[in-house]
Design a protein around this motif. Structure first.
Motif, PDB file in Angstrom:
ATOM      1  N   MET A 330       0.833  -1.210   0.000  1.00  0.00           N
ATOM      2  CA  MET A 330       0.000   0.000   0.000  1.00  0.00           C
ATOM      3  C   MET A 330       0.867   1.258   0.000  1.00  0.00           C
ATOM      4  O   MET A 330       0.563   2.236  -0.694  1.00  0.00           O
ATOM      5  CB  MET A 330      -0.919  -0.016   1.223  1.00  0.00           C
ATOM      6  N   ILE A 331       1.969   1.228   0.779  1.00  0.00           N
ATOM      7  CA  ILE A 331       2.865   2.390   0.815  1.00  0.00           C
ATOM      8  C   ILE A 331       3.497   2.618  -0.552  1.00  0.00           C
ATOM      9  O   ILE A 331       3.570   3.755  -1.041  1.00  0.00           O
ATOM     10  CB  ILE A 331       3.950   2.189   1.888  1.00  0.00           C
ATOM     11  N   SER A 332       3.976   1.547  -1.186  1.00  0.00           N
ATOM     12  CA  SER A 332       4.610   1.698  -2.508  1.00  0.00           C
ATOM     13  C   SER A 332       3.611   2.211  -3.532  1.00  0.00           C
ATOM     14  O   SER A 332       3.935   3.070  -4.357  1.00  0.00           O
ATOM     15  CB  SER A 332       5.215   0.366  -2.943  1.00  0.00           C
ATOM     16  N   ASN A 333       2.372   1.683  -3.484  1.00  0.00           N
ATOM     17  CA  ASN A 333       1.352   2.171  -4.422  1.00  0.00           C
ATOM     18  C   ASN A 333       1.032   3.633  -4.168  1.00  0.00           C
ATOM     19  O   ASN A 333       0.860   4.420  -5.115  1.00  0.00           O
ATOM     20  CB  ASN A 333       0.085   1.321  -4.295  1.00  0.00           C
ATOM     21  N   SER A 334       0.951   4.010  -2.896  1.00  0.00           N
ATOM     22  CA  SER A 334       0.681   5.417  -2.571  1.00  0.00           C
ATOM     23  C   SER A 334       1.826   6.311  -3.032  1.00  0.00           C
ATOM     24  O   SER A 334       1.611   7.424  -3.535  1.00  0.00           O
ATOM     25  CB  SER A 334       0.472   5.578  -1.058  1.00  0.00           C
ATOM     26  N   PHE A 335       3.064   5.813  -2.863  1.00  0.00           N
ATOM     27  CA  PHE A 335       4.216   6.590  -3.317  1.00  0.00           C
ATOM     28  C   PHE A 335       4.193   6.753  -4.840  1.00  0.00           C
ATOM     29  O   PHE A 335       4.465   7.837  -5.365  1.00  0.00           O
ATOM     30  CB  PHE A 335       5.505   5.902  -2.876  1.00  0.00           C
ATOM     31  N   ASN A 336       3.875   5.671  -5.545  1.00  0.00           N
ATOM     32  CA  ASN A 336       3.778   5.764  -7.008  1.00  0.00           C
ATOM     33  C   ASN A 336       2.710   6.768  -7.409  1.00  0.00           C
ATOM     34  O   ASN A 336       2.906   7.578  -8.332  1.00  0.00           O
ATOM     35  CB  ASN A 336       3.457   4.395  -7.601  1.00  0.00           C
ATOM     36  N   LEU A 337       1.563   6.722  -6.735  1.00  0.00           N
ATOM     37  CA  LEU A 337       0.487   7.680  -7.034  1.00  0.00           C
ATOM     38  C   LEU A 337       0.933   9.103  -6.737  1.00  0.00           C
ATOM     39  O   LEU A 337       0.656  10.032  -7.515  1.00  0.00           O
ATOM     40  CB  LEU A 337      -0.749   7.319  -6.202  1.00  0.00           C
ATOM     41  N   MET A 338       1.662   9.288  -5.628  1.00  0.00           N
ATOM     42  CA  MET A 338       2.155  10.624  -5.277  1.00  0.00           C
ATOM     43  C   MET A 338       3.136  11.135  -6.337  1.00  0.00           C
ATOM     44  O   MET A 338       3.085  12.297  -6.751  1.00  0.00           O
ATOM     45  CB  MET A 338       2.831  10.576  -3.908  1.00  0.00           C
ATOM     46  N   VAL A 339       4.042  10.257  -6.800  1.00  0.00           N
ATOM     47  CA  VAL A 339       5.015  10.659  -7.813  1.00  0.00           C
ATOM     48  C   VAL A 339       4.303  11.072  -9.094  1.00  0.00           C
ATOM     49  O   VAL A 339       4.646  12.087  -9.724  1.00  0.00           O
ATOM     50  CB  VAL A 339       6.009   9.514  -8.078  1.00  0.00           C
ATOM     51  N   ARG A 340       3.300  10.280  -9.502  1.00  0.00           N
ATOM     52  CA  ARG A 340       2.563  10.633 -10.727  1.00  0.00           C
ATOM     53  C   ARG A 340       1.836  11.959 -10.570  1.00  0.00           C
ATOM     54  O   ARG A 340       1.807  12.780 -11.501  1.00  0.00           O
ATOM     55  CB  ARG A 340       1.580   9.510 -11.066  1.00  0.00           C
ATOM     56  N   ARG A 341       1.252  12.185  -9.394  1.00  0.00           N
ATOM     57  CA  ARG A 341       0.555  13.458  -9.175  1.00  0.00           C
ATOM     58  C   ARG A 341       1.538  14.621  -9.143  1.00  0.00           C
ATOM     59  O   ARG A 341       1.223  15.713  -9.648  1.00  0.00           O
ATOM     60  CB  ARG A 341      -0.227  13.390  -7.861  1.00  0.00           C
ATOM     61  N   ILE A 342       2.698  14.377  -8.548  1.00  0.00           N
ATOM     62  CA  ILE A 342       3.717  15.440  -8.549  1.00  0.00           C
ATOM     63  C   ILE A 342       4.172  15.737  -9.962  1.00  0.00           C
ATOM     64  O   ILE A 342       4.377  16.899 -10.344  1.00  0.00           O
ATOM     65  CB  ILE A 342       4.906  15.034  -7.652  1.00  0.00           C
ATOM     66  N   HIS A 343       4.345  14.690 -10.772  1.00  0.00           N
ATOM     67  CA  HIS A 343       4.704  14.915 -12.183  1.00  0.00           C
ATOM     68  C   HIS A 343       3.643  15.765 -12.869  1.00  0.00           C
ATOM     69  O   HIS A 343       3.967  16.714 -13.618  1.00  0.00           O
ATOM     70  CB  HIS A 343       4.841  13.565 -12.894  1.00  0.00           C
TER      71      HIS A 343
END
Length: 573
Positions: A330-343
């Motif tokens: 869940m943490i890795s998925n949230s981090f991936n989602l955060m990175v995409r949103r930051i992009h």
């Protein structure tokens, strides 16, 4: 020097060690210590019981044997025999057969009184010995003389361990004829004590020891035969427990001794096995904890490395993928989602900044040509006043003010009062050109000091004149209102409306115009309606409302609602 903190994996292992393994080992240690202490108390009680029972048995049997040695004095026939032979110099041959039979009868009777009686001896005054049983002590003056010193009293002799392994005690007494009070003989009775060979004391006899001490604490008997003749050293326990029994009958001290290892042998062996099991358990637990913690912390370590890299590269990184459905996944998925949103946010901010710069450049470019016109209009105004043509002078003066407002200041934000003064000047110029058009400008005094972006209202008014009223070909009205509007939450917002009585548009054209305004378009120049919408969107970052309403033949209305801005607030976007 700053010490590197422990990793999460090592801290997890340390917590398991401190909270699970060490308490387990400590509990085992305390348990065995308690058991050993209790066993020590029980062992002392057991040893004391054995020693006291043995001592009482010894005293009671010695007392019994001592009483038996007194019995011959009460037989007058036996006393008469020994009385007649007080001065017999012929040895045993001086006793007639019937007398010897009488004496041997007494020996047999005494011998058979108890199975523990080892031997019985009668020694007369001339040293003649009558014996029955196993040969124990040869007749000699030492024990006879020491016994005679007691004048009829009994003498208990220390135990002796014989060559065949048997331990023998002996009691001696001088026999006194109660009729003549003459000493007639000496009796010696040797006996064994079974308390030294009881089966119940098998372990004690194998490893322990029984000592008999005289009044000077010298060992007169040692069950193991290693200490006889030594003086007892009470301070040197040699890792042994000992308990003593004081005999009031003999004055001896019976000491029972048993080594510690005999008592704790099984416990120590069990403790070794449990200690070995604890060591194996600790090692196995640490291996399992290490593997589990590695499985937990390894993804977190990778994730932390990627996060550190992200902060250094402005999140220009690849997303990570862990095929897990637990919290780490869940943490890795949230981090991936955060990175995409930051992009996406970076792209949005970059695009917004590019559009802002382009709009500013376009606004500046639109001011280059008016700068030349402003200088030219100043010359025309001066010439018109010289020629006394005041109407031309007024028009050129008003136009100069417009140009001065547009190119004279580089501030993006101006007060509503300044923007409205600019609109008034613009209206006066338009009235020279279109005298049939009427203007109604209403401004709430409460908003005069509020801030607004420059050149916000003028392009909309110009659009109402050029595209609304002029195509109609007759008089018209442009209504401009700037005021305050309260929202449902109680916030104050700036409200601007521009209405005209021009030709209007159908709803399809209105919708197409709004779609076009919302889509950013590159412009070749000018500060028209599209530029106004773009600058509002960039300056207020989407927190605005821009509404267009129109009906054919009736007119068009523009409504703008934007947040309140004051001079002391920071408006750098």
């Amino acid at each position: 020097m700053i010490r590197k903190p422990l990793s999460f994996q090592h801290r997890l292992m340390l917590v398991i060690l401190l909270t699970v393994l060490l308490p387990s080992v400590l509990i085992n240690f305390l348990t065995f210590s308690t058991i050993k202490t209790q066993m020590q108390k029980d062992a002392i009680t057991w040893l004391k019981g054995i020693t006291n029972n043995s001592g009482r048995t010894m005293d009671s049997y010695i007392q019994l044997v001592t009483g038996i040695t007194k019995n011959p004095e009460y037989d007058s026939t036996l006393m008469s025999i020994f009385e007649r032979h007080r001065f017999n110099k012929h040895g045993l041959y001086g006793y007639p057969y019937d007398e010897r039979v009488q004496i041997n009868g007494w020996l047999s009777m005494l011998r058979e009184m108890d199975d523990n009686i080892y031997a019985v001896n009668f020694v007369d005054l001339n040293g003649n010995r009558f014996h029955l049983g196993k040969d124990y002590v040869e007749a000699n003056k030492d024990w006879i003389d020491r016994t005679s010193e007691l004048n009829g009293g009994s003498l208990v002799w220390p135990p002796v361990k014989l060559a065949d392994g048997e331990t023998v005690f002996s009691v001696t007494r001088t026999i006194i004829n109660p009729n003549t009070f003459h000493v007639t003989a000496t009796i010696q009775l040797a006996f064994q004590l079974n308390f030294l060979t009881q089966e119940d004391n098998e372990n004690f006899l194998q490893e322990g020891d029984l000592l008999i001490l005289d009044k000077t604490d010298r060992v007169i008997f040692d069950l193991n035969g290693k200490r006889t003749g030594e003086r007892m050293d009470w301070n040197n326990r040699e890792q042994q427990f000992h308990v003593s029994y004081d005999s009031a009958l003999t004055g001896w001290k019976l000491v029972g001794m048993v080594p510690e290892h005999l008592l704790f042998q099984k416990v120590d062996q069990l403790r070794k096995w449990i200690l070995l099991a604890n060591i194996v358990f600790i090692l196995l637990t640490m291996v399992i904890v290490y593997l589990l913690s590695y499985r937990i912390t390894r993804p977190l370590w990778k994730l932390s490395k990627i996060m550190q890299q992200a902060s250094k590269t402005n999140f220009i990184i690849d997303t990570i993928s862990f095929k897990r459905k637990d919290e780490i996944g869940m943490i890795s998925n949230s981090f991936n989602l955060m990175v995409r949103r930051i992009h996406n946010l970076i792209d949005t901010v970059t695009d917004t900044e590019r559009r802002r710069k382009k709009s500013e450049i376009e606004a500046l470019q639109s001011q280059i040509n008016p700068h030349f016109l402003y200088n030219t209009l100043s010359a025309i105004t001066m010439q018109a006043e010289l020629d006394e043509n005041y109407k031309i002078s007024d028009m050129s003066s008003l136009l100069g003010k417009l140009l001065r407002y547009s190119i004279g200041s580089q501030e993006e934000w101006v007060e509503v009062r300044q923007e409205c003064d600019y609109i008034r000047t613009y209206i006066r110029i338009m009235q020279f050109r279109f005298p049939l058009i009427q203007f109604d400008l209403q401004i709430d005094e409460s908003v005069n000091n509020w801030l607004v972006i420059r050149l916000l209202i003028q392009p909309i008014v110009e659009n109402a004149i050029i595209h609304g009223i002029v195509p109609k070909g007759k008089e018209g009205l442009v209504n401009i209102h700037v005021g305050e509007k309260l929202t449902e939450s109680g916030d104050s917002r700036l409200f601007i409306s521009v209405k005209d009585s021009g030709v209007g548009m159908d709803q399809q054209t209105v919708d197409a115009t709004m779609v076009k305004l919302r889509e950013y378009e590159d412009q070749s120049g000018g500060i028209g309606l599209q530029n106004v919408y773009n600058r509002i969107a960039l300056s207020y970052e989407g927190d605005f409302e821009f509404t267009l309403e129109s009906k054919e033949g009736i007119g068009t209305s523009f409504y703008i609602e934007i947040p309140r801005r004051l001079r002391n607030e920071n408006h750098d976007r």
